[in-house]
Design a protein around this motif. Structure first.
Motif, PDB file in Angstrom:
ATOM      1  N   GLU A 214       1.144  -1.405   0.164  1.00 19.38           N
ATOM      2  CA  GLU A 214       0.133   0.004   0.072  1.00 19.38           C
ATOM      3  C   GLU A 214       0.835   1.125  -0.029  1.00 19.38           C
ATOM      4  OE1 GLU A 214      -3.644   2.273   2.457  1.00 19.38           O
ATOM      5  OE2 GLU A 214      -2.900   0.237   3.276  1.00 19.38           O
ATOM      6  N   ARG A 215       2.262   1.285   0.658  1.00 21.65           N
ATOM      7  CA  ARG A 215       3.047   2.365   1.104  1.00 21.65           C
ATOM      8  C   ARG A 215       3.888   2.636  -0.038  1.00 21.65           C
ATOM      9  NH1 ARG A 215      -0.125   6.076   0.812  1.00 21.65           N
ATOM     10  NH2 ARG A 215      -1.965   5.491   2.068  1.00 21.65           N
ATOM     11  N   ALA A 216       4.125   1.256  -0.465  1.00 18.41           N
ATOM     12  CA  ALA A 216       6.049   0.939  -0.967  1.00 18.41           C
ATOM     13  C   ALA A 216       6.031   0.330  -2.104  1.00 18.41           C
ATOM     14  CB  ALA A 216       6.826   0.675   0.039  1.00 18.41           C
ATOM     15  N   ILE A 217       6.915   0.948  -2.920  1.00 19.83           N
ATOM     16  CA  ILE A 217       6.726  -0.109  -4.117  1.00 19.83           C
ATOM     17  C   ILE A 217       8.641  -0.397  -4.109  1.00 19.83           C
ATOM     18  CG2 ILE A 217       7.593   0.096  -6.301  1.00 19.83           C
ATOM     19  CD1 ILE A 217       5.266   2.178  -6.751  1.00 19.83           C
ATOM     20  N   ASN A 218       9.056  -1.998  -3.877  1.00 25.43           N
ATOM     21  CA  ASN A 218      10.901  -2.420  -3.803  1.00 25.43           C
ATOM     22  C   ASN A 218      10.714  -2.915  -4.808  1.00 25.43           C
ATOM     23  OD1 ASN A 218      10.210  -2.157  -0.498  1.00 25.43           O
ATOM     24  ND2 ASN A 218       8.504  -3.061  -1.170  1.00 25.43           N
ATOM     25  N   VAL A 219      12.072  -2.521  -5.310  1.00 21.70           N
ATOM     26  CA  VAL A 219      12.210  -2.878  -6.801  1.00 21.70           C
ATOM     27  C   VAL A 219      13.533  -3.966  -6.064  1.00 21.70           C
ATOM     28  CG1 VAL A 219      13.810  -3.175  -9.166  1.00 21.70           C
ATOM     29  CG2 VAL A 219      12.341  -1.331  -8.225  1.00 21.70           C
ATOM     30  N   CYS A 220      13.279  -5.265  -5.968  1.00 25.65           N
ATOM     31  CA  CYS A 220      13.839  -6.505  -5.254  1.00 25.65           C
ATOM     32  C   CYS A 220      14.668  -6.844  -5.857  1.00 25.65           C
ATOM     33  CB  CYS A 220      13.076  -7.267  -4.062  1.00 25.65           C
ATOM     34  SG  CYS A 220      12.212  -6.616  -2.482  1.00 25.65           S
ATOM     35  N   ASN A 221      15.351  -7.231  -6.902  1.00 26.92           N
ATOM     36  CA  ASN A 221      15.822  -8.180  -8.306  1.00 26.92           C
ATOM     37  C   ASN A 221      16.279  -7.471  -9.086  1.00 26.92           C
ATOM     38  OD1 ASN A 221      17.701 -10.867  -8.288  1.00 26.92           O
ATOM     39  ND2 ASN A 221      16.124 -11.415 -10.153  1.00 26.92           N
ATOM     40  N   ALA A 222      17.004  -6.788  -9.413  1.00 27.03           N
ATOM     41  CA  ALA A 222      17.161  -5.691 -10.693  1.00 27.03           C
ATOM     42  C   ALA A 222      18.713  -6.236 -11.138  1.00 27.03           C
ATOM     43  CB  ALA A 222      17.592  -4.338 -10.489  1.00 27.03           C
ATOM     44  N   PRO A 223      19.370  -7.360 -11.871  1.00 26.63           N
ATOM     45  CA  PRO A 223      20.857  -7.504 -11.512  1.00 26.63           C
ATOM     46  C   PRO A 223      20.643  -7.362 -13.150  1.00 26.63           C
ATOM     47  CG  PRO A 223      19.653  -9.792 -12.041  1.00 26.63           C
ATOM     48  CD  PRO A 223      18.700  -8.989 -11.132  1.00 26.63           C
ATOM     49  N   SER A 224      21.733  -7.755 -14.201  1.00 27.35           N
ATOM     50  CA  SER A 224      22.260  -7.026 -15.350  1.00 27.35           C
ATOM     51  C   SER A 224      21.057  -7.792 -15.491  1.00 27.35           C
ATOM     52  CB  SER A 224      23.641  -7.825 -15.363  1.00 27.35           C
ATOM     53  OG  SER A 224      23.814  -7.808 -17.388  1.00 27.35           O
ATOM     54  N   PRO A 225      20.719  -6.909 -17.262  1.00 23.18           N
ATOM     55  CA  PRO A 225      20.724  -5.805 -17.609  1.00 23.18           C
ATOM     56  C   PRO A 225      20.318  -4.541 -16.720  1.00 23.18           C
ATOM     57  CG  PRO A 225      19.799  -6.703 -18.808  1.00 23.18           C
ATOM     58  CD  PRO A 225      19.489  -7.518 -17.761  1.00 23.18           C
TER      59      PRO A 225
END
Length: 398
Positions: A367-378
């Motif tokens: 509700e109060r957050a957006i989590n980018v939890c896996n952003a490896p290459s590319p």
């Protein structure tokens, strides 16, 4: 009170901040970074390759964001005068049993819209890279080289010029989600915000646990990638970029050769478990972080499944001769004495409870957050596209 707080000053956090301010100039956006400068971790330690989108499953977030982000990155660099070079690369099958996987990559590249891919014989490979060896290959013209730290600094400059606030040397210590606002506490102050965007990279799971009271069912497992530099008198062995056919079951591309945008050639990386999330040296150990990794059920399953591969990577980490032998599969002329110690990066690899090493980008929303939890290459190549994807999710809340 702030509309949006972004945690993390790597290339993804900066691109998200920039996209938000470009799309909604009136939105108040604060980006908080614990280091004294941006791009200090994954972004500042990567090999500087512009990825084409060759490897990624068609329709996946990786594929769609890489292909869109590739064009956005080049357009941005053209506008800002940031140097890059689309030198192309070859992918080499060194054994007969790798040819079927090379064919799969060729088909995947075509499905992802890559034009100009060419299958190569050994003689054709040697027209491009005279010192390479293998049984078959493929030329990928879209691949290039760049300095992502320079790109990140320009993102930061543009973000601030649009009225965004960049807070450096500030570490987030607590996030308390409320019914209408969240409270973000740092070592320097307290913020009220309508939305938290977590782009904290190696600590993205930790921040996600703060933003979601129920927690998240994944952990970041840090893998260190160690590089060697090729001695200047042997730079002639590598014209541009030479990659092996990757193991389809392991989310790493294998040791390869990369010409750098500012000169020089790197060889590597291997992929070994880091004993600290920001552990760039073999001697870097954080007992608490290591214990958390080793006791995570998902990592234990990964270790049981890939122990043989992992031991090989660890052996190469401590044995220069073993590392050289891996490189000789691509360039037989390379010698141990041709290698000088280079740098290292740490990859934030998300691992779920079942032992799955997440291959695709993972964006978790509450509700109060957006989590980018896996952003490896590319992620670096894709940064402006990921930033647009995340910013669209943000703006849907306002």
């Amino acid at each position: 009170m702030t509309d949006v707080i972004i945690i993390g000053g790597g290339i993804v956090g900066l691109a998200t901040a920039l996209q938000l301010k470009q799309q909604r100039p009136g939105l108040s956006v604060v980006l908080i970074e614990k280091e004294p400068a941006v791009a200090r971790h994954q972004t500042g330690h990567n090999s500087g390759v512009i990825h084409s989108g060759l490897y990624y499953k068609p329709g996946s977030l990786k594929a769609t964001n890489c292909i869109r982000g590739y064009r956005m990155l080049l357009d941005f660099c053209d506008q800002e005068g940031i140097p890059y070079e689309l030198c192309g690369k070859i992918v080499v099958a060194t054994k007969q049993e790798e040819i079927s996987q090379l064919d799969t990559l060729y088909e995947r590249g075509q499905l992802n819209g890559l034009g100009g891919l060419r299958k190569l014989t050994l003689a054709e490979m040697r027209e491009i890279e005279p010192h390479v060896n293998g049984v078959a290959g493929m030329f990928v013209p879209q691949t290039g080289i760049i300095d992502y730290k320079q790109v990140s600094e320009k993102y930061a400059e543009r973000f601030q010029a649009l009225g965004g606030e960049l807070r450096l040397n500030e570490r987030v210590e607590q996030v308390t989600p409320g019914t209408s606002l969240s409270i973000v506490v740092t070592n320097k102050g307290r913020y009220e915000t309508k939305l938290v965007v977590n782009c904290a990279g190696l600590y993205s799971d930790k921040i996600a646990q703060l933003t979601q009271p129920g927690g998240v069912d994944l952990r970041i497992v840090p893998f260190r990638g160690e590089y060697y530099k090729i001695r200047p008198e042997k730079h002639y062995l590598v014209r541009n970029l030479i990659y092996p056919v990757p193991d389809p079951n392991f989310p790493f591309l294998g040791v390869h050769f990369t010409r750098m945008i500012h000169g020089g050639v790197e060889a590597g990386p291997n992929a070994v478990l880091a004993f600290q999330r920001e552990g760039y040296h073999k001697s870097d150990i954080d007992i608490k972080e290591l214990f958390e990794t080793l006791t995570w059920p998902g990592f234990q399953k990964v270790a049981a499944k890939y122990w043989e591969t992992g031991l090989g990577e660890m052996y190469r980490s401590f044995s220069k001769s073993a590392f050289t032998k891996a490189l000789q599969a691509l360039i037989p002329e390379i010698r141990e004495t041709d290698l000088e110690n280079g740098g290292a990066g740490v990859r934030a690899q998300a691992c779920d409870r079942t032992g799955g090493l997440l291959d695709d980008f993972a964006i978790l929303e509450s509700e109060r957050a957006i989590n980018v939890c896996n952003a490896p290459s590319p992620a670096a190549t894709s940064s402006l596209s990921i930033g647009q994807t995340v910013s669209e999710k943000v703006l849907a809340r306002f």
